[in-house]
Design an enzyme around this catalytic site. Structure first.
Site, short mmCIF file in Angstrom:
data_model
loop_
_atom_site.label_atom_id
_atom_site.label_comp_id
_atom_site.label_asym_id
_atom_site.label_seq_id
_atom_site.Cartn_x
_atom_site.Cartn_y
_atom_site.Cartn_z
N LYS A 4 -14.48 36.85 -14.46
CA LYS A 4 -15.00 38.23 -14.56
C LYS A 4 -15.20 38.60 -16.02
O LYS A 4 -14.25 38.80 -16.77
CB LYS A 4 -14.02 39.24 -13.94
CG LYS A 4 -14.67 40.62 -13.83
CD LYS A 4 -13.69 41.75 -13.76
CE LYS A 4 -13.46 42.45 -15.07
NZ LYS A 4 -14.64 43.08 -15.68
N VAL B 4 -3.73 46.29 -20.79
CA VAL B 4 -4.18 45.64 -19.55
C VAL B 4 -3.51 44.27 -19.42
O VAL B 4 -3.23 43.81 -18.31
CB VAL B 4 -5.73 45.54 -19.48
CG1 VAL B 4 -6.17 44.83 -18.21
CG2 VAL B 4 -6.36 46.92 -19.53
N GLY B 5 -3.19 43.64 -20.54
CA GLY B 5 -2.45 42.37 -20.50
C GLY B 5 -1.09 42.55 -19.84
O GLY B 5 -0.66 41.75 -18.99
N GLU C 205 -4.25 36.53 -24.18
CA GLU C 205 -4.65 36.67 -25.59
C GLU C 205 -4.92 38.15 -25.80
O GLU C 205 -5.89 38.69 -25.27
CB GLU C 205 -5.94 35.87 -25.88
CG GLU C 205 -5.80 34.38 -25.74
CD GLU C 205 -4.77 33.78 -26.67
OE1 GLU C 205 -4.48 34.39 -27.72
OE2 GLU C 205 -4.23 32.72 -26.33
N CYS D 259 -9.85 40.70 -32.36
CA CYS D 259 -8.38 40.67 -32.32
C CYS D 259 -7.82 40.07 -33.60
O CYS D 259 -6.71 40.38 -34.01
CB CYS D 259 -7.91 39.91 -31.09
SG CYS D 259 -8.68 38.30 -30.93
N GLU E 62 -4.03 48.84 -33.17
CA GLU E 62 -5.29 48.12 -33.28
C GLU E 62 -6.44 49.14 -33.23
O GLU E 62 -6.70 49.72 -32.18
CB GLU E 62 -5.40 47.14 -32.12
CG GLU E 62 -6.46 46.11 -32.30
CD GLU E 62 -6.49 45.11 -31.17
OE1 GLU E 62 -6.28 45.49 -30.01
OE2 GLU E 62 -6.75 43.92 -31.46
P1 NDP Z 1 -9.56 45.83 -21.62
O1 NDP Z 1 -8.26 45.17 -21.79
O2 NDP Z 1 -9.63 47.08 -20.83
O3 NDP Z 1 -10.63 44.82 -20.96
C1 NDP Z 1 -10.57 43.42 -20.97
C2 NDP Z 1 -10.99 42.88 -19.62
O4 NDP Z 1 -10.02 43.27 -18.65
C3 NDP Z 1 -12.32 43.43 -19.13
O5 NDP Z 1 -13.01 42.44 -18.40
C4 NDP Z 1 -11.89 44.56 -18.23
O6 NDP Z 1 -12.85 44.93 -17.29
C5 NDP Z 1 -10.68 43.93 -17.57
N1 NDP Z 1 -9.79 44.90 -16.95
C6 NDP Z 1 -9.65 46.22 -17.21
N2 NDP Z 1 -8.73 46.76 -16.39
C7 NDP Z 1 -8.27 45.76 -15.61
C8 NDP Z 1 -7.31 45.68 -14.56
N3 NDP Z 1 -6.64 46.76 -14.14
N4 NDP Z 1 -7.08 44.49 -13.97
C9 NDP Z 1 -7.74 43.39 -14.39
N5 NDP Z 1 -8.68 43.40 -15.35
C10 NDP Z 1 -8.93 44.57 -15.96
O7 NDP Z 1 -10.15 46.07 -23.01
P2 NDP Z 1 -11.34 47.04 -23.38
O8 NDP Z 1 -12.55 46.25 -23.21
O9 NDP Z 1 -11.29 48.35 -22.68
O10 NDP Z 1 -10.98 47.35 -24.88
C11 NDP Z 1 -9.93 48.28 -25.17
C12 NDP Z 1 -9.15 47.85 -26.37
O11 NDP Z 1 -8.59 46.56 -26.12
C13 NDP Z 1 -9.96 47.65 -27.62
O12 NDP Z 1 -10.15 48.84 -28.27
C14 NDP Z 1 -9.08 46.70 -28.36
O13 NDP Z 1 -8.04 47.39 -29.01
C15 NDP Z 1 -8.51 45.83 -27.29
N6 NDP Z 1 -9.25 44.58 -27.08
C16 NDP Z 1 -8.73 43.42 -27.54
C17 NDP Z 1 -9.44 42.25 -27.40
C18 NDP Z 1 -8.93 40.96 -27.90
O14 NDP Z 1 -9.73 40.05 -28.13
N7 NDP Z 1 -7.64 40.78 -28.06
C19 NDP Z 1 -10.74 42.21 -26.78
C20 NDP Z 1 -11.20 43.48 -26.29
C21 NDP Z 1 -10.46 44.60 -26.44
P3 NDP Z 1 -13.93 46.08 -17.60
O15 NDP Z 1 -13.91 46.36 -19.06
O16 NDP Z 1 -15.19 45.47 -17.14
O17 NDP Z 1 -13.54 47.26 -16.81
#
Ligand code: NDP
Length: 502
Positions: free
Chosen positions: A189, A246-247, A264, A298, A396
């Site tokens: 996904k 979400v992690g 990650e 990140c 972050e």
């Molecule tokens: P998220 O953690 O929300 O999203 C990452 C993935 O998880 C997306 O595919 C998202 O789906 C999915 N997701 C969201 N909610 C759930 C759930 N309940 N169960 C399973 N999967 C889920 O990150 P965001 O994209 O909203 O970014 C928010 C913040 O996260 C950023 O501002 C940053 O601080 C951090 N981040 C860190 C990253 C890294 O590389 N370490 C990468 C991206 C973000 P969808 O978004 O399609 O709803």
């Protein structure tokens, strides 16, 4: 601050509509709803996806389960799987421009950078193909004449892969080829904001010879389709990249059925700079580390921990260089920093800067959104006089915002570097061997760069300490992460056990 997004049509672009890949078929979502993606750099709709549902996730998981339990993929030889991965790498390289264009318009990253990421991704697929053939267990003929022990490495099963928006194609490439190399089947996904290149990867994998059901790609929101991928009993492992929040939720969900989890997550990565460092080189790396991918990374070097003796000079020079960074249209080959992923995210970034200013930080450069007459952009920003307890120094921001802190002794630098919840990466700059190694050994982070920043290679493991994650990606053990260990304990000769005479 309310961000007003200005639309600017992309010449020659037609809105592209995508379906999902489930069990080898391209399908609409069960409910027929769709999601539109507005390009962050241009403010216009560029893609339309299926808004998948729990029912779609369940179909995809069932297909992956069947493909694992009954299909050919886990049973074929490693050399056959390796050939498929090599073919995929070749097609990725052939279609790199098309994939890079999709990542650039959907994520807002500069096109030149996106092309670089595609080159890196093809290389990772090749590395995984090489590792596929080296996956092996162990044997022990040292346990006595009557015993032979063989330790097998078996594919773990069905893997859910959930990826974020900041490096759409690169991050799926840090997971999927290794899961496939091990013989796993998958449900993938991508972020609902940047799904296009991952869906195109589905076409590429079909063309490369991945059998139906081995890679299923579903689109939709995290709560709707991501959550079932973390709870379903037929999923054996979840590999997630995204926010720490979400992690944490993913790990709690997976705990209900004790799935293996690889995470990650975020980072707040320091660069520690000593007075004997090559400052010219460091200043270039500081600007790159902070503004690469608009800081939506990140691994961003978002905290500078500068020795007090050089702090003023270095801050001034970074501010001067920041003014030269070219922020603009993601599709302009000259652009170095593109757009911010959504208007809401831009508001969040600007909010961090305002809060830091109120708390006593000084804006040495930037500090505001940029009006370029299109999309949404943030000025490269450097904040000085930041204290370690401020939110901007601990959390972050995920934007092009650099916080400058200072230190006097090595111990103080290490204390500041370690005094946060994250531990993904760090940099140290000094010509002193002892200084670099002391920092390298004492800072608690998964990667320490010495006199460089944000370099990487598929051979080098990547991942974080503490709340930056769990497990490592890349590196020679990356295929093993997608396996279970099984012991075959074999007895030869007459039994000399419990009831038998010895
Ligand atoms: P998220 O953690 O929300 O999203 C990452 C993935 O998880 C997306 O595919 C998202 O789906 C999915 N997701 C969201 N909610 C759930 C759930 N309940 N169960 C399973 N999967 C889920 O990150 P965001 O994209 O909203 O970014 C928010 C913040 O996260 C950023 O501002 C940053 O601080 C951090 N981040 C860190 C990253 C890294 O590389 N370490 C990468 C991206 C973000 P969808 O978004 O399609 O709803």
């Amino acid at each position: 601050m309310t961000v007003l997004v200005k639309p600017k049509p992309i010449e020659g672009h037609k809105v592209r509509a995508f379906q999902m890949l489930i069990d080898g078929k391209w399908v609409d979502s069960a409910e027929g709803r769709t999601i539109e993606r507005v390009a962050p750099g241009h403010g216009v709709v560029v893609s339309r996806y299926q808004a998948g549902t729990k029912a779609d996730a369940e179909k995809a998981i069932a297909a992956a389960r069947r493909a694992f339990d009954e299909g050919s993929w886990p049973r074929m030889t490693a050399s056959q799987r390796s050939l498929v991965l090599l073919r995929a790498a070749d097609i990725i390289a052939e279609r790199a421009d098309e994939l890079a264009y999709l990542d650039a318009i959907e994520s807002g990253k500069p096109i030149s950078q996106a092309k670089g990421e595609l080159g890196g991704a093809a290389d990772i697929w090749r590395y995984a193909a090489a590792l596929a053939r080296d996956l092996h267990g162990e044997s022990y003929n040292t346990l006595g004449d009557g015993t032979l022990g063989v330790v097998l490495r078996e594919a773990i099963g069905v893997v859910s892969i959930i990826t974020p928006w900041n490096f759409p194609f690169l991050i799926v490439s840090q997971k999927l080829p290794f899961a496939l190399a091990a013989g796993c089947t998958t449900v993938v996904k991508p972020s609902e904001l940047t799904s296009a290149s991952t869906l195109l990867l589905g076409e590429i994998l079909e063309a490369a010879g991945v059998p139906a059901g081995v890679v299923n790609i579903i689109t939709g929101t995290g709560p709707e389709v991501g959550a079932p991928m973390t709870t379903h009993p037929d999923v054996d492992m979840v590999s997630f990249t995204g926010s720490t929040g979400v992690g944490r939720l993913t790990m709690a969900n997976a705990a209900q059925t004790l799935k293996k989890v690889s995470l990650e997550l975020g980072g707040k990565n320091p660069q520690i700079v000593f007075p004997d460092a090559n400052l010219d080189e460091f200043i270039d790396a500081a600007v790159f580390g902070a503004y690469f991918n608009a800081g939506e990374c990140c691994n961003a070097g978002s905290r500078l921990i500068l020795h007090r003796d050089i702090a003023d000079e270095v801050t001034r020079r970074i501010a001067e260089l920041s003014a030269k960074v070219k922020v603009g249209d993601p599709l302009d080959p000259e652009t170095q920093v593109g757009a911010i992923i959504t208007p809401q995210h831009l508001e969040k970034i600007a909010g961090y800067v305002s809060a830091a200013s109120r708390d006593g930080a000084a804006v040495a450069h930037g500090g505001t959104a940029l009006d370029l007459g299109m999309g949404q952009f943030m000025a490269p920003t450097i904040l000085s006089s930041v204290r370690p307890d401020m939110a901007v120094a601990r959390e972050e921001v995920f934007g092009p915002v650099l916080s400058v802190l200072t230190f006097e002794t090595t111990e103080e630098a290490i204390r500041i570097a370690n005094a946060i919840d994250y531990g993904l990466s760090a940099g140290v700059w000094s010509r002193g061997f002892d200084t670099c190694l002391t920092i390298g050994r004492r800072v608690r982070a998964g990667t320490i760069w010495m006199n460089t920043f944000m370099d990487g290679a598929p051979e080098l493991p990547f991942g974080g300490y503490r709340q930056s994650g769990l497990g490592r990606e890349l590196g020679r053990h990356s295929v093993e992460d997608y396996t279970e260990t099984k012991t075959l304990n074999m007895h030869m000769g007459p039994r000399t056990g419990w009831w038998m005479p010895r």
